[in-house]
Design a protein around this motif. Structure first.
Motif, PDB file in Angstrom:
ATOM      1  N   TYR A  11      -7.839   2.597  -1.243  1.00 21.12           N
ATOM      2  CA  TYR A  11      -8.201   1.580  -0.249  1.00 21.12           C
ATOM      3  C   TYR A  11      -9.207   2.133   0.758  1.00 21.12           C
ATOM      4  N   ASN A  50      -3.559   0.398   6.229  1.00 24.43           N
ATOM      5  CA  ASN A  50      -4.178  -0.837   5.767  1.00 24.43           C
ATOM      6  C   ASN A  50      -3.676  -1.966   6.661  1.00 24.43           C
ATOM      7  N   ILE A  83      -9.190  -0.960   8.516  1.00 23.70           N
ATOM      8  CA  ILE A  83      -8.341   0.229   8.426  1.00 23.70           C
ATOM      9  C   ILE A  83      -8.016   0.630   9.860  1.00 23.70           C
ATOM     10  N   TYR A  92       2.069   1.999   3.583  1.00 18.66           N
ATOM     11  CA  TYR A  92       1.057   2.320   4.601  1.00 18.66           C
ATOM     12  C   TYR A  92       0.309   1.072   5.039  1.00 18.66           C
ATOM     13  N   THR A  93       1.072   0.096   5.479  1.00 22.09           N
ATOM     14  CA  THR A  93       0.504  -1.091   6.104  1.00 22.09           C
ATOM     15  C   THR A  93       0.986  -1.130   7.549  1.00 22.09           C
ATOM     16  N   THR A 111       0.826  -1.199   0.000  1.00 21.14           N
ATOM     17  CA  THR A 111       0.000   0.000   0.000  1.00 21.14           C
ATOM     18  C   THR A 111       0.865   1.257   0.000  1.00 21.14           C
ATOM     19  N   ARG A 154       2.995   1.308  12.052  1.00 23.62           N
ATOM     20  CA  ARG A 154       3.363   1.311  10.642  1.00 23.62           C
ATOM     21  C   ARG A 154       4.697   0.605  10.422  1.00 23.62           C
ATOM     22  N   LEU A 211      -3.363   3.835  -0.868  1.00 23.88           N
ATOM     23  CA  LEU A 211      -4.026   4.014   0.422  1.00 23.88           C
ATOM     24  C   LEU A 211      -5.300   4.835   0.254  1.00 23.88           C
TER      25      LEU A 211
END
Length: 274
Positions: free
Chosen positions: A82, A177, A167, A140-141, A74, A120, A79
């Motif tokens: 998502y 994510n 989320i 961004y996971t 992501t 993160r 993101l």
């Protein structure tokens, strides 16, 4: 909180994207709600996110970890897609369908009320196209580090059905994510759910062409090592929930009639027990 212990149900993106399958799952949740059973429904939506990403010119990317787990990578642009698809389109469509059957469902993301807080991943290790380990920016996971049990209990005090989009709120205030199976497992653990049901588009854990009806907790890692990318994650997340006090976990097909009820009664799928 409701007298009955809740169950946590997670349905993957392929199930959610299929109208016929989604109806079967949601109708069963309505029946459980009508009978007084509190349900927390965690939905996936990866295939729908991929569809909308491509529409918006954002090419989806997937990576494989050294342990063999495949996941969506992501970046900042994906993101945005998502969050729009998962929190906006899918979550509210599911809530609308449930409420049309007179269930007072509430739809939230894990970021609401800090239901799920995640760390993160600044860097991740992947297996690249050459089959070698490579360190890349984490995107961004995130990995879930805490669950706001009190908020979930408050929601369950006013409704039997809570729909959660995976989320999370990052520790630095960003949206992240998070894996749906991990989200369901973490929530089930936090509230000490009666059961965790992970619905899939396969019949359960299949070894040598046959569904394994029961996996003892002590053998979960061994079985996970024998399965593919998606299933190994489900086994590990299910086992983690059971190890931390959830009554049982079932990995079961979601494309049958009454999929949740059948999973709970162990008519279908693979159960993981202490």
């Amino acid at each position: 909180m409701s007298v009955q212990r809740p169950i946590v149900v997670k349905a993957g993106g392929r199930l959610v994207a299929n109208p016929e399958t989604r109806i079967k799952i949601l109708r069963n949740i309505v029946e459980l709600s009508d009978n007084g059973k509190p349900v927390i429904f965690v939905h996936g939506g990866g295939d729908v996110v991929t569809e909308y990403s491509k529409r918006m010119g954002v090419e989806p990317r997937f990576v494989v970890s050294p342990s063999g787990i495949r996941s969506r990578y992501t970046g900042p642009e994906e993101l945005e897609v998502y969050v729009m698809v998962m929190a906006g389109k899918l979550n509210k469509e599911i809530v609308a369908e449930l409420n049309s059957d007179k269930v007072r469902a509430i739809g939230v993301t894990g970021a609401d009320c800090g239901i799920m807080v995640a760390q993160r991943k600044k860097r991740i290790v992947i297996i690249n196209e050459r089959g070698r380990k490579q360190v890349i920016p984490g995107g961004y996971t995130g990995k879930i580090v805490s669950v706001n049990k009190e908020c979930i209990e408050k929601l369950l005090s006013i409704t039997n059905t809570v729909v959660v989009s995976p989320i999370a709120l990052g520790t630095e205030g960003e949206l992240l994510n998070v894996d749906g199976d991990q989200a369901a497992s973490s929530i089930a653990t936090a509230i000490q759910a009666e059961a965790l049901v992970l619905l899939s588009d396969v019949e359960g854990v299949i070894i040598d062409g046959k569904v394994v009806p029961t996996i003892p907790l002590s053998l979960a890692e061994e079985y996970a090592a024998k399965t593919g990318y998606g299933m190994n994650r489900k086994i590990l997340m299910a086992a983690e929930a059971v190890a931390k006090g959830v009554g049982k976990a079932v990995i079961a097909p979601g494309n049958v009639e009454d999929p949740v009820t059948k999973a709970l009664s162990e008519e279908t799928g693979t159960s993981i027990k202490p």
